[in-house]
Design a protein around this motif. Structure first.
Motif, PDB file in Angstrom:
ATOM      1  N   LYS A  10       0.849  -1.210   0.000  1.00  0.00           N
ATOM      2  CA  LYS A  10       0.000   0.000   0.000  1.00  0.00           C
ATOM      3  C   LYS A  10       0.877   1.250   0.000  1.00  0.00           C
ATOM      4  N   TYR A  11       1.960   1.216   0.788  1.00  0.00           N
ATOM      5  CA  TYR A  11       2.883   2.349   0.831  1.00  0.00           C
ATOM      6  C   TYR A  11       3.509   2.560  -0.546  1.00  0.00           C
ATOM      7  N   GLN A  12       3.919   1.464  -1.171  1.00  0.00           N
ATOM      8  CA  GLN A  12       4.534   1.568  -2.497  1.00  0.00           C
ATOM      9  C   GLN A  12       3.548   2.117  -3.529  1.00  0.00           C
ATOM     10  N   GLU A  13       2.300   1.689  -3.462  1.00  0.00           N
ATOM     11  CA  GLU A  13       1.266   2.206  -4.367  1.00  0.00           C
ATOM     12  C   GLU A  13       1.056   3.705  -4.158  1.00  0.00           C
ATOM     13  N   LEU A  14       1.017   4.117  -2.896  1.00  0.00           N
ATOM     14  CA  LEU A  14       0.829   5.540  -2.594  1.00  0.00           C
ATOM     15  C   LEU A  14       2.013   6.373  -3.080  1.00  0.00           C
ATOM     16  N   GLU A  15       3.228   5.838  -2.941  1.00  0.00           N
ATOM     17  CA  GLU A  15       4.410   6.545  -3.450  1.00  0.00           C
ATOM     18  C   GLU A  15       4.311   6.748  -4.958  1.00  0.00           C
ATOM     19  N   GLN A  16       3.928   5.698  -5.663  1.00  0.00           N
ATOM     20  CA  GLN A  16       3.783   5.790  -7.122  1.00  0.00           C
ATOM     21  C   GLN A  16       2.691   6.786  -7.496  1.00  0.00           C
ATOM     22  N   ARG A  72      -4.319  20.535  -5.869  1.00  0.00           N
ATOM     23  CA  ARG A  72      -3.453  20.719  -4.697  1.00  0.00           C
ATOM     24  C   ARG A  72      -3.963  19.911  -3.509  1.00  0.00           C
ATOM     25  N   LYS A  73      -5.278  19.881  -3.326  1.00  0.00           N
ATOM     26  CA  LYS A  73      -5.888  19.120  -2.231  1.00  0.00           C
ATOM     27  C   LYS A  73      -5.638  17.623  -2.427  1.00  0.00           C
ATOM     28  N   LEU A  74      -5.716  17.152  -3.645  1.00  0.00           N
ATOM     29  CA  LEU A  74      -5.472  15.750  -3.938  1.00  0.00           C
ATOM     30  C   LEU A  74      -4.028  15.361  -3.621  1.00  0.00           C
ATOM     31  N   VAL A  75      -3.079  16.198  -4.016  1.00  0.00           N
ATOM     32  CA  VAL A  75      -1.669  15.941  -3.708  1.00  0.00           C
ATOM     33  C   VAL A  75      -1.465  15.952  -2.197  1.00  0.00           C
ATOM     34  N   GLU A  76      -2.020  16.949  -1.536  1.00  0.00           N
ATOM     35  CA  GLU A  76      -1.872  17.069  -0.081  1.00  0.00           C
ATOM     36  C   GLU A  76      -2.475  15.865   0.641  1.00  0.00           C
ATOM     37  N   SER A  77      -3.633  15.447   0.225  1.00  0.00           N
ATOM     38  CA  SER A  77      -4.302  14.310   0.854  1.00  0.00           C
ATOM     39  C   SER A  77      -3.494  13.028   0.662  1.00  0.00           C
ATOM     40  N   THR A  78      -2.947  12.855  -0.526  1.00  0.00           N
ATOM     41  CA  THR A  78      -2.131  11.677  -0.802  1.00  0.00           C
ATOM     42  C   THR A  78      -0.857  11.705   0.029  1.00  0.00           C
ATOM     43  N   GLU A  79      -0.244  12.877   0.177  1.00  0.00           N
ATOM     44  CA  GLU A  79       0.951  13.013   1.019  1.00  0.00           C
ATOM     45  C   GLU A  79       0.635  12.649   2.465  1.00  0.00           C
ATOM     46  N   GLN A  80      -0.491  13.121   2.961  1.00  0.00           N
ATOM     47  CA  GLN A  80      -0.878  12.835   4.351  1.00  0.00           C
ATOM     48  C   GLN A  80      -1.132  11.346   4.544  1.00  0.00           C
ATOM     49  N   THR A  81      -1.813  10.730   3.599  1.00  0.00           N
ATOM     50  CA  THR A  81      -2.092   9.298   3.690  1.00  0.00           C
ATOM     51  C   THR A  81      -0.797   8.499   3.643  1.00  0.00           C
ATOM     52  N   LEU A  82       0.118   8.887   2.766  1.00  0.00           N
ATOM     53  CA  LEU A  82       1.405   8.217   2.675  1.00  0.00           C
ATOM     54  C   LEU A  82       2.168   8.341   3.989  1.00  0.00           C
ATOM     55  N   HIS A  83       2.121   9.522   4.578  1.00  0.00           N
ATOM     56  CA  HIS A  83       2.829   9.764   5.839  1.00  0.00           C
ATOM     57  C   HIS A  83       2.290   8.882   6.967  1.00  0.00           C
ATOM     58  N   ARG A  84       0.997   8.589   6.941  1.00  0.00           N
ATOM     59  CA  ARG A  84       0.367   7.761   7.978  1.00  0.00           C
ATOM     60  C   ARG A  84       0.515   6.258   7.715  1.00  0.00           C
ATOM     61  N   THR A  85       0.958   5.906   6.519  1.00  0.00           N
ATOM     62  CA  THR A  85       1.045   4.500   6.125  1.00  0.00           C
ATOM     63  C   THR A  85       2.435   3.948   6.458  1.00  0.00           C
ATOM     64  N   PRO A  86       2.503   2.825   7.164  1.00  0.00           N
ATOM     65  CA  PRO A  86       3.816   2.266   7.494  1.00  0.00           C
ATOM     66  C   PRO A  86       4.537   1.748   6.243  1.00  0.00           C
ATOM     67  N   LYS A  87       5.862   1.938   6.230  1.00  0.00           N
ATOM     68  CA  LYS A  87       6.667   1.470   5.102  1.00  0.00           C
ATOM     69  C   LYS A  87       6.790  -0.051   5.097  1.00  0.00           C
ATOM     70  N   GLU A  88       6.790  -0.624   6.286  1.00  0.00           N
ATOM     71  CA  GLU A  88       6.926  -2.069   6.432  1.00  0.00           C
ATOM     72  C   GLU A  88       5.780  -2.613   7.270  1.00  0.00           C
ATOM     73  N   VAL A  89       5.386  -3.835   6.936  1.00  0.00           N
ATOM     74  CA  VAL A  89       4.304  -4.502   7.670  1.00  0.00           C
ATOM     75  C   VAL A  89       4.651  -5.975   7.820  1.00  0.00           C
ATOM     76  N   ASP A  90       3.870  -6.666   8.623  1.00  0.00           N
ATOM     77  CA  ASP A  90       4.017  -8.112   8.717  1.00  0.00           C
ATOM     78  C   ASP A  90       3.644  -8.735   7.380  1.00  0.00           C
ATOM     79  N   PRO A  91       4.225  -9.876   7.056  1.00  0.00           N
ATOM     80  CA  PRO A  91       3.908 -10.523   5.770  1.00  0.00           C
ATOM     81  C   PRO A  91       2.410 -10.774   5.584  1.00  0.00           C
TER      82      PRO A  91
END
Length: 98
Positions: A10-16, A72-91
């Motif tokens: 999910k983090y990788q998708e949000l980054e893309q 701008r709101k879309l970019v900001e919202s995506t940035e906020q969601t990415l910031h709240r999403t952990p980079k790593e998770v359990d398998p």
């Protein structure tokens, strides 16, 4: 990488998504600039003050403002969601996100 953790899909998708949004933001934000300039030139459509062309031009300018704000709101919202999403998770969590 933290032992026992895997990259969060999910983090990788949000980054893309964020990269694509930022790449396209300038294009989207400028999408109505040319029509606004053409209306302002008075070479495409004219009317008396308060006439249809004037009203259309005001609405076009407002649509451009709203489009820019939405992007701008879309970019900001995506940035906020990415910031709240952990980079790593359990398998197991990674499998649920995919």
């Amino acid at each position: 990488m933290t032992p026992g953790k895997v990259p969060n899909p999910k983090y990788q998708e949000l980054e893309q998504l964020l990269r694509r949004l930022k790449r396209d933001a300038d294009i989207v934000e400028r999408a109505l600039d040319k029509p606004v300039r053409r209306m302002d030139s008075r070479q495409v459509w004219v009317s008396d003050k308060g006439g249809a062309a004037t009203v259309f031009e005001r609405e076009l300018i407002d649509q451009r403002r709203r489009l820019r704000a939405a992007m701008r709101k879309l970019v900001e919202s995506t940035e906020q969601t990415l910031h709240r999403t952990p980079k790593e998770v359990d398998p197991i969590e990674a499998g649920l996100n995919g």
